[in-house]
Design a protein around this motif. Sequence first.
Motif, mmCIF file in Angstrom:
data_model
loop_
_atom_site.group_PDB
_atom_site.id
_atom_site.type_symbol
_atom_site.label_atom_id
_atom_site.label_comp_id
_atom_site.label_asym_id
_atom_site.label_seq_id
_atom_site.Cartn_x
_atom_site.Cartn_y
_atom_site.Cartn_z
ATOM 1 N N ASP A 1 -6.864 -10.291 -4.893
ATOM 2 C CA ASP A 1 -7.005 -8.992 -5.555
ATOM 3 C C ASP A 1 -8.265 -9.080 -6.408
ATOM 4 N N GLU A 2 -9.366 -8.557 -5.889
ATOM 5 C CA GLU A 2 -10.663 -8.760 -6.509
ATOM 6 C C GLU A 2 -11.330 -7.429 -6.841
ATOM 7 N N GLY A 3 -12.376 -7.514 -7.658
ATOM 8 C CA GLY A 3 -13.167 -6.331 -7.981
ATOM 9 C C GLY A 3 -12.665 -5.598 -9.209
ATOM 10 N N PRO A 4 -13.447 -4.637 -9.672
ATOM 11 C CA PRO A 4 -13.120 -3.927 -10.911
ATOM 12 C C PRO A 4 -11.904 -3.018 -10.775
ATOM 13 N N ARG A 5 -11.031 -3.068 -11.769
ATOM 14 C CA ARG A 5 -9.839 -2.212 -11.771
ATOM 15 C C ARG A 5 -10.156 -0.787 -12.231
ATOM 16 N N ASP A 6 -11.293 -0.621 -12.917
ATOM 17 C CA ASP A 6 -11.607 0.684 -13.487
ATOM 18 C C ASP A 6 -12.534 1.509 -12.599
ATOM 19 N N SER A 7 -12.698 1.110 -11.343
ATOM 20 C CA SER A 7 -13.552 1.864 -10.427
ATOM 21 C C SER A 7 -12.966 3.246 -10.166
ATOM 22 N N ALA A 8 -13.838 4.215 -10.001
ATOM 23 C CA ALA A 8 -13.384 5.568 -9.683
ATOM 24 C C ALA A 8 -12.905 5.672 -8.239
ATOM 25 N N GLU A 9 -13.256 4.701 -7.410
ATOM 26 C CA GLU A 9 -12.858 4.701 -6.006
ATOM 27 C C GLU A 9 -11.491 4.045 -5.843
ATOM 28 N N VAL A 10 -10.713 4.532 -4.889
ATOM 29 C CA VAL A 10 -9.397 3.933 -4.659
ATOM 30 C C VAL A 10 -9.580 2.510 -4.153
ATOM 31 N N PRO A 11 -8.602 1.641 -4.380
ATOM 32 C CA PRO A 11 -8.703 0.268 -3.875
ATOM 33 C C PRO A 11 -8.836 0.236 -2.351
ATOM 34 N N LEU A 12 -9.500 -0.779 -1.894
ATOM 35 C CA LEU A 12 -9.717 -1.002 -0.468
ATOM 36 C C LEU A 12 -8.792 -2.140 -0.039
ATOM 37 N N VAL A 13 -7.937 -1.884 0.939
ATOM 38 C CA VAL A 13 -6.923 -2.855 1.349
ATOM 39 C C VAL A 13 -7.178 -3.264 2.803
ATOM 40 N N PHE A 14 -7.326 -4.572 3.037
ATOM 41 C CA PHE A 14 -7.619 -5.098 4.365
ATOM 42 C C PHE A 14 -6.401 -5.816 4.934
ATOM 43 N N VAL A 15 -6.106 -5.531 6.218
ATOM 44 C CA VAL A 15 -4.984 -6.164 6.910
ATOM 45 C C VAL A 15 -5.515 -6.805 8.194
ATOM 46 N N GLY B 1 0.612 -2.414 -8.243
ATOM 47 C CA GLY B 1 0.392 -1.111 -8.857
ATOM 48 C C GLY B 1 -0.639 -0.233 -8.164
ATOM 49 N N VAL B 2 -0.780 -0.374 -6.840
ATOM 50 C CA VAL B 2 -1.699 0.474 -6.075
ATOM 51 C C VAL B 2 -0.899 1.591 -5.411
ATOM 52 N N GLU B 3 -1.083 2.807 -5.906
ATOM 53 C CA GLU B 3 -0.345 3.955 -5.366
ATOM 54 C C GLU B 3 -1.025 4.549 -4.133
ATOM 55 N N ARG B 4 -2.361 4.467 -4.106
ATOM 56 C CA ARG B 4 -3.123 5.099 -3.035
ATOM 57 C C ARG B 4 -4.333 4.223 -2.730
ATOM 58 N N CYS B 5 -4.674 4.099 -1.450
ATOM 59 C CA CYS B 5 -5.736 3.171 -1.090
ATOM 60 C C CYS B 5 -6.491 3.665 0.148
ATOM 61 N N ALA B 6 -7.611 3.008 0.396
ATOM 62 C CA ALA B 6 -8.281 3.109 1.688
ATOM 63 C C ALA B 6 -7.836 1.894 2.479
ATOM 64 N N LEU B 7 -7.250 2.109 3.637
ATOM 65 C CA LEU B 7 -6.555 1.058 4.376
ATOM 66 C C LEU B 7 -7.347 0.696 5.633
ATOM 67 N N VAL B 8 -7.680 -0.593 5.770
ATOM 68 C CA VAL B 8 -8.470 -1.079 6.906
ATOM 69 C C VAL B 8 -7.657 -2.129 7.653
ATOM 70 N N GLY B 9 -7.466 -1.936 8.951
ATOM 71 C CA GLY B 9 -6.700 -2.894 9.733
ATOM 72 C C GLY B 9 -7.402 -3.269 11.013
ATOM 73 N N HIS B 10 -7.390 -4.565 11.324
ATOM 74 C CA HIS B 10 -7.989 -5.051 12.572
ATOM 75 C C HIS B 10 -6.896 -5.373 13.580
ATOM 76 N N SER B 11 -7.014 -4.828 14.792
ATOM 77 C CA SER B 11 -6.111 -5.146 15.892
ATOM 78 C C SER B 11 -4.657 -4.869 15.492
ATOM 79 N N MET B 12 -3.813 -5.889 15.408
ATOM 80 C CA MET B 12 -2.439 -5.671 14.955
ATOM 81 C C MET B 12 -2.423 -5.089 13.542
ATOM 82 N N GLY B 13 -3.382 -5.474 12.713
ATOM 83 C CA GLY B 13 -3.473 -4.894 11.377
ATOM 84 C C GLY B 13 -3.698 -3.402 11.423
ATOM 85 N N GLY B 14 -4.411 -2.925 12.461
ATOM 86 C CA GLY B 14 -4.579 -1.484 12.638
ATOM 87 C C GLY B 14 -3.283 -0.810 13.027
#
Length: 259
Positions: free
Chosen positions: A15-29, A86-99
Amino acid sequence: MPQLDVGGATLVYDDEGPRDSAEVPLVFVHGWTANRRRWDHQTAHFSARRRVVRLDLRGHGESTGAGARTIEEPARDVLALLDHIGVERCALVGHSMGGMIAQTIALAHPARVERMVLVGSIGRMTYSRGRGLLMAASMLVPYRLFVAANIRRAFAPGYPREEIRAHIRASAATPREVVMTLYGAMRAFDVLDRAGEISVPTLMVHGYHDVQLPVRQMLRMAGACPDAVVRILDAGHELPLEKPAELTSALDSFLTAKP
């Protein structure tokens, strides 16, 4: 290393990067037999300005746990992790089965997903006669050979052989029960007829030389998905490894574009 115990598994995550960013968290699967390190290039790029989360799915990488019999099971793990941090909304990125996991989440919980990126992924597992015969034959050989047959096919011609051998070794370290159970889960995955229900802006990035999940199958899904953007790269199935900079650039353009 942060961990989460859920459903008989221990999930290791970053779980990296700034928590106060205006952009939603980016989640990789990540995908089948892989781990969260597939996203090293993207994590290094995006965590400078936004929160980035990535995990090892149960039984993969440093996470423990038995294999899942449906794609819904790892989807619940991802949602449990998002709730935990505590992530309610995110940008979700998935590769292959992760997609496939990302699609499952976007269809069941659209309010949790602002944007979705499917990397080398499709909405229905469909095998050609040739691949069906190959897969049936490979399941009869020793486990390492089964993994090797699948991993070699994942890369476009010309990818360094020594690197492919390293990825075969890493994938073969994933427990056989986890790999084979999830193989069955992927074969049963089918949300193609629901592609029109995907209500979030979606980017589909695919390798032109992908023989694992051929590009024509992705295009079939894209035609039914109302907000889909398609990018085709000169690569095989392992886009995060084969074309990391190009994939990051495609993600960057999509994530910063106005809806």
